[in-house]
Scaffold this motif. Structure first.
Motif, short mmCIF file in Angstrom:
data_model
loop_
_atom_site.label_atom_id
_atom_site.label_comp_id
_atom_site.label_asym_id
_atom_site.label_seq_id
_atom_site.Cartn_x
_atom_site.Cartn_y
_atom_site.Cartn_z
N LYS A 5 67.37 19.17 58.25
CA LYS A 5 68.16 20.25 57.65
C LYS A 5 68.35 21.40 58.62
CE LYS A 5 67.55 21.95 53.62
NZ LYS A 5 66.94 22.52 52.40
N PHE A 22 72.51 22.87 50.88
CA PHE A 22 72.24 21.47 50.60
C PHE A 22 71.89 21.28 49.12
CE2 PHE A 22 71.23 22.48 54.94
CZ PHE A 22 71.58 21.39 55.70
N CYS A 23 72.34 20.17 48.56
CA CYS A 23 71.96 19.84 47.18
C CYS A 23 71.95 18.33 47.01
CB CYS A 23 72.89 20.50 46.17
SG CYS A 23 74.58 19.84 46.14
N LYS A 24 71.42 17.86 45.91
CA LYS A 24 71.46 16.44 45.60
C LYS A 24 72.89 16.04 45.22
CE LYS A 24 66.66 16.07 44.03
NZ LYS A 24 65.76 15.70 42.89
N LYS A 68 73.38 10.37 48.57
CA LYS A 68 72.08 10.90 48.13
C LYS A 68 72.07 12.44 48.16
CE LYS A 68 69.84 6.94 47.71
NZ LYS A 68 70.97 6.04 48.01
N SER A 69 72.79 13.00 49.13
CA SER A 69 72.79 14.45 49.30
C SER A 69 74.21 14.94 49.58
CB SER A 69 71.88 14.88 50.46
OG SER A 69 70.58 14.36 50.31
N THR A 145 73.97 24.66 45.88
CA THR A 145 73.31 24.73 47.18
C THR A 145 72.77 26.13 47.50
OG1 THR A 145 75.30 25.38 48.42
CG2 THR A 145 74.94 23.02 48.08
N GLU A 175 68.55 11.56 52.53
CA GLU A 175 67.91 12.28 51.43
C GLU A 175 67.37 13.59 51.98
OE1 GLU A 175 65.62 10.40 48.44
OE2 GLU A 175 66.22 8.38 49.03
N GLU A 177 66.26 17.68 51.33
CA GLU A 177 65.72 18.55 50.29
C GLU A 177 66.78 19.55 49.84
OE1 GLU A 177 62.16 21.87 49.65
OE2 GLU A 177 62.24 20.68 51.48
N ALA A 178 66.93 19.68 48.54
CA ALA A 178 67.94 20.58 47.98
C ALA A 178 67.51 22.03 48.11
CB ALA A 178 68.19 20.23 46.52
#
Length: 343
Positions: A5, A22-24, A68-69, A145, A175, A177-178
């Motif tokens: 990230k 960032f988010c799922k 995934k993200s 995000t 994947e 982290e959100a």
């Protein structure tokens, strides 16, 4: 994954992006519900794609099951002038800030692809990039995000850039982290809702696109209803009112991106000259501009409305000629404009 990230963030900022989050690859049940209600009520007007792409728009997993993200990126296009200064000016038309230079889709997408290439070279995984050209709920995703929050005017509000952010997204199989979502800082303020010339806002966070001047001047193909046309003032492409009156704009900085700095001829274009644009003249004047996508008939329609609202009786002879234009939208709007000027 935190190191990935951080590297993506550093790469994005080095490439000219101003914000990243960032988010799922998912949207909330409330956002899905809001979209379904918006479509069920027909608030999208003639933008049928809002209805036909509902499933893919509502859920990133439906659009691309391997995602995934989601990485949301923003580019600041904040103006260095008051975008409302020329409203009601009898000589000039007003073009929305975002459209006063090159088409932002091209600039953002080039940066996204460049970042995507770097990501693919560094880490295993697949990805897809989007810039307002696919069924993506970019504003809710941006809010998830922490890039900002979705204001009462439905747009994203950033503490650093106000509502002057172009958004782009990268869906990825990584994947990541959100980030935590941003807290809503609108409070009791209703400046954006109160300022709308046509009363397009139904309530906080809900808009009837059929009354929105941006929709009417850009997306709507036909003859604009007289009661709405009369409220458009001299706005000939888009509308910045609800963005410009937001208190958070006072903390924003003017863009440094050359593609977003306004061209001199677009800041205060003269109605007298715009009304004379034929097909070739329109294409040449708006070369590489997002204005070009609405084509001449919609643009001249908007100019005619501005002339009528500004009581430019001196331009009546030019309007008379347009009554016989081969495009019915121009011809009908010209007849209406003459009636207004005579009235």
């Amino acid at each position: 994954m935190e190191d990935i990230k951080q590297t993506i963030t550093e790469l994005a900022l080095d490439m000219g992006f101003d914000a990243i989050g960032f988010c799922k690859a998912e949207t909330s049940d409330q956002h899905k519900k809001d979209l379904v209600e918006f479509n069920a009520r027909g608030l999208y007007g003639t933008m049928e794609w809002m209805q036909t792409t509902q499933a893919r728009r509502a859920d990133p997993q439906v659009l691309w099951g391997d995602a995934k993200s989601v990485i949301v990126l923003g580019m600041n296009y904040g103006p260095d002038y008051d975008p409302m200064a020329l409203l009601e000016n009898p000589d000039h038309g007003v073009i929305s800030c975002y459209a006063q230079n090159r088409d932002y889709h091209d600039t953002v997408k080039k940066r996204l692809k460049r970042l995507a290439r770097e990501m693919v070279a560094r880490w295993e995984g697949e990805l897809k990039v989007f810039v307002d050209t696919a069924p993506v709920m970019e504003k809710p995703l941006a809010a998830q995000t922490g890039l900002g929050w979705q204001g009462k005017h439905t747009c994203v509000v950033s503490r650093d850039f106000g509502s002057w952010l172009f958004l782009g997204e990268i869906y990825t199989t990584l994947e990541l982290e959100a980030d935590p979502p941003h807290k809503d800082h609108c409070g009791n303020c209703s400046n954006c809702l109160d300022m709308c010339p046509t009363g397009a806002f139904l309530e906080d966070g809900k808009i009837d696109a059929r009354k929105c001047i941006s929709y009417l001047t850009i997306e709507y193909e036909g003859v604009i209803a007289p009661e709405l046309a009369a409220q458009m003032g001299n706005r000939i492409y888009g509308c910045d009112d609800c963005l410009a009156v937001c208190p958070w704009t006072k903390f924003t900085k003017a863009t440094q991106e050359k593609d977003y700095k306004p061209r001199a001829e677009f800041i205060a274009p003269q109605l007298e000259k715009l009304i004379d644009l034929d097909e070739q003249g329109f294409r040449e004047f708006f070369r590489a501009s997002p204005v070009k996508r609405i084509k001449r008939h919609r643009f001249i329609r908007n100019v005619l409305i501005a002339i009528a609202n500004q009581k430019r009786v001196d331009l009546s002879k030019k309007i008379i000629k347009l009554q016989d234009d081969e495009h019915p939208v121009i011809a009908q709007t010209a007849k209406w404009a003459l009636q207004v000027l005579k009235g």
